[in-house]
Every structure is written in C-alpha cells, then in structure tokens.
Scaffold this motif. Sequence first.
Motif, short mmCIF file in Angstrom:
data_model
loop_
_atom_site.label_atom_id
_atom_site.label_comp_id
_atom_site.label_asym_id
_atom_site.label_seq_id
_atom_site.Cartn_x
_atom_site.Cartn_y
_atom_site.Cartn_z
N SER A 202 87.02 28.80 32.71
CA SER A 202 86.38 28.26 34.31
C SER A 202 85.60 29.14 33.98
CB SER A 202 87.47 29.14 35.55
OG SER A 202 86.30 28.82 36.60
N GLN A 203 84.84 30.33 34.71
CA GLN A 203 84.15 30.16 33.26
C GLN A 203 82.92 30.20 32.47
OE1 GLN A 203 84.10 35.02 33.02
NE2 GLN A 203 85.06 35.36 34.52
N ILE A 204 83.74 30.00 31.37
CA ILE A 204 83.34 29.36 30.09
C ILE A 204 82.60 27.73 30.77
CG2 ILE A 204 83.25 28.27 27.85
CD1 ILE A 204 83.02 31.27 27.78
N LEU A 205 83.65 27.66 31.82
CA LEU A 205 83.19 25.89 31.80
C LEU A 205 82.06 25.93 32.57
CD1 LEU A 205 86.82 24.33 32.63
CD2 LEU A 205 84.91 23.56 30.32
N ASP A 206 82.01 26.81 33.80
CA ASP A 206 80.62 26.68 34.73
C ASP A 206 79.03 27.57 33.98
OD1 ASP A 206 82.37 26.84 37.22
OD2 ASP A 206 82.42 28.59 37.65
N LEU A 207 80.31 28.07 32.43
CA LEU A 207 78.60 28.34 31.58
C LEU A 207 77.50 27.19 31.24
CD1 LEU A 207 76.97 30.42 30.29
CD2 LEU A 207 78.51 30.58 28.24
N LEU A 208 78.57 25.96 30.27
CA LEU A 208 78.10 25.13 29.81
C LEU A 208 78.01 23.93 31.04
CD1 LEU A 208 81.56 24.28 27.59
CD2 LEU A 208 78.99 24.72 26.83
N ASP A 209 78.12 24.02 31.94
CA ASP A 209 77.50 23.26 32.96
C ASP A 209 76.03 24.13 33.37
OD1 ASP A 209 78.26 21.23 34.74
OD2 ASP A 209 78.32 22.45 36.90
N ARG A 210 76.46 25.47 33.79
CA ARG A 210 74.98 26.12 33.73
C ARG A 210 73.29 25.69 32.81
NH1 ARG A 210 72.47 30.92 31.64
NH2 ARG A 210 74.67 31.77 31.99
N LEU A 211 74.28 25.44 31.66
CA LEU A 211 72.89 25.76 30.47
C LEU A 211 73.03 23.68 30.51
CD1 LEU A 211 75.23 27.77 27.39
CD2 LEU A 211 73.41 28.02 28.20
N ARG A 212 74.07 23.74 30.59
CA ARG A 212 73.76 21.79 30.53
C ARG A 212 72.11 21.43 31.91
NH1 ARG A 212 74.61 17.52 33.57
NH2 ARG A 212 76.51 18.68 34.79
N ARG A 213 72.56 22.24 32.96
CA ARG A 213 71.54 22.00 33.66
C ARG A 213 70.13 22.44 33.87
NH1 ARG A 213 73.07 25.03 37.66
NH2 ARG A 213 74.81 25.12 37.75
N GLU A 214 70.18 22.90 33.28
CA GLU A 214 68.88 24.22 32.85
C GLU A 214 68.71 24.49 32.27
OE1 GLU A 214 70.28 28.52 35.07
OE2 GLU A 214 70.46 28.81 33.04
N ARG A 215 69.08 23.51 30.21
CA ARG A 215 68.35 23.48 29.35
C ARG A 215 68.12 21.98 28.92
NH1 ARG A 215 68.70 26.49 24.51
NH2 ARG A 215 68.71 28.71 25.00
N GLY A 216 68.60 20.97 30.26
CA GLY A 216 69.14 19.60 30.21
C GLY A 216 69.52 19.35 29.02
N LEU A 217 70.46 19.95 28.79
CA LEU A 217 71.01 19.03 27.64
C LEU A 217 71.92 18.48 28.18
CD1 LEU A 217 72.84 23.03 26.48
CD2 LEU A 217 70.68 21.51 25.35
N ALA A 218 72.45 17.24 27.29
CA ALA A 218 73.53 15.94 26.84
C ALA A 218 74.91 17.02 26.37
CB ALA A 218 72.92 15.42 25.96
#
Length: 306
Positions: free
Chosen positions: A170-186
């Motif tokens: 769950s922590q890793i999925l939260d991290l990916l979610d945060r990186l997507r939002r903060e970095r504007g990643l696809a």
Amino acid sequence: MLGGVSLTIHQGEALGLVGESGCGKSMTALAILGLLPRGAQIRSGSSIQLQGKELVGASEQALCKVRGGAVGLIFQEPGACLDPVMRVGRQIGEALQLHRGLRGAAQQAVLRDLLVEVGLHDIDRVARAYPHELSGGMQQRAMIAMALAGEPVLLIADEPTTALDARIASQILDLLDRLRRERGLALLLISHDLAVIGGRCDRVLVMYAGRAVESAPAAQVFDAARHPYTAALIAASPGLAGVAPKSPLRDIPGQLPAPGGGGDGCAFAERCTLARPSCGHRVPAWTPVAAEHAVRCLQFEEGWSC
Ligand code: SF4
C-alpha cells in the motif's frame, strides 16, 4: 499473440492494465519498449508513440535511451532487478550518469534528493548498502529512485507490489500515486489484481488472452462493467471494499487460453455464462458502449436483448 490492444496515457494520468497472469499484460509493456522476446515479431499495424515520436522501427541505440530514460521501469522483483554485487547508490549513480550525464558532487546531490523523494531514511546507509542488505520495500523504493534517475515522462510499473506484504504494498502504491501527481508523470500500472488498480487509476484497460476486452474510466469499470470477463474478475477479487458489488466471491471457472487463443471465436466463450452459439464463430469487434467506454463482446456488437 497480442492483437487489438490500443492504449493512450496522457501526462499526469494513471492507466491500469489488468487481467489474469498470462493474458499478455507484461508482453504489452515489453512491446512498448521494443523488448519482445527472441522469436516474437511485430506483424502489422503497430504504432507506439512517445511524445509524438514513433518507437516501432527505432534503432536499438534510440530505444536504449528511452528505456530507463523517458520511460522508467519498475518490476515486481526488485531484488532480482538490482545488481546484487553493486552498492545501491552506485547503481542509481550510473543511471544518473547514463541518462543525465551527471558525475561527482552533482551526481551525489541528485542521488540524495532521489532517495529522499522515494521515502527512504538514513540515506547514506542505503546508498552504501548492497541490495540484499535492504528490505523488499526499501529495494522497491531504490528501484523507483533508479527509474526516476532518467527524468521519465512515463513510468511502467509491472506488478510492483506482488512480492511485498500488504502494508508495504500500500505504501509503494501511495508513493507511485504521489510521484505521478507531483511530477506530472504518466503511469501504466500493470496488475493481475483489480484491488491494486481500484481507486488509483483514472482509466482501466482489461486484457484477456492477448486482446483488450474492455476500456473505460475506472469508476465505470467498477460500477458498471460491461464485459462478462471484467464482471467475473470483479466478482472474484477479494479486497475491493467500496468498489465491488456486495456479493460473495466467485471463482472464474475454466482456464485462460494462451494469448491469441480462442480459435475463430471469442476467447472467453468457454468460461462465459452469457455465451451463445455465435460466440464460438466470430471474434468480437471493439465496440463503443458509452463515452470513453468500449468492449469486445458480441452482445453489444449485435445488440442482444437479454
Ligand atoms: S462474445 Fe459471447 S462469449 Fe464472448 S464475452 Fe461476449 S457474450 Fe461472452
């Protein structure tokens, strides 16, 4: 064989690619990066574009720059992907040198920033550690830092939490979610588990036997799945609290055919409770059923009334 798979991911968007193990999800990701296994070939009609540039037919040199550069990769077994005999900091440092030309103090500064960004503590110790000296969750965070080293525009995470316990996953999925939002990643999030995709992706593409069978905004998939396979996957998924129908878990009987299997008809026909004789004779076409929602099922193509 893969066929009929078409996907678009916009900047800042998360697309969930879901289906049982062996349905062609990982092969789709490998095809994006020109990493198809020996003997596999692109027969026809393929186009893979990254920021407007065509990747099909690109030189190996160009694809090497894309892999780990514009496209960051995260796999399910970080312990198997990291070099076991090289310190973690050095591995990430090599990626920074390869993709951004960073060396020395500049490289060390960015390395430290990346380790902090992915939520690692005691970063000097982590940078000096060999992979086996880190926990599975720390290894996955280090892999994510390495994926970020090339300043990607697209992150492909292929079953990134399968080897982790539920809390760390769950922590890793939260991290990916945060990186997507903060970095504007696809983000292309690949999983056999709908519970991993649920609530974390904007859109979902469901695959079966090497073909896309349903694509829709995530809420529509979970609230109003149209393809019988998607509905069966949801009914068989534990841990879909809040998104799954309130009915007992049901297994999907039968076996998944190999990608490209199913003969002349719908590959799901042998397992489908709605199958009719025509399902065995014709591969369903990709059929829109609502805005941004399409399925590959004859009941919609032929307008069956149930
Ligand atoms: S085409 Fe027929 S067998 Fe295939 S999913 Fe639709 S109803 Fe089921």
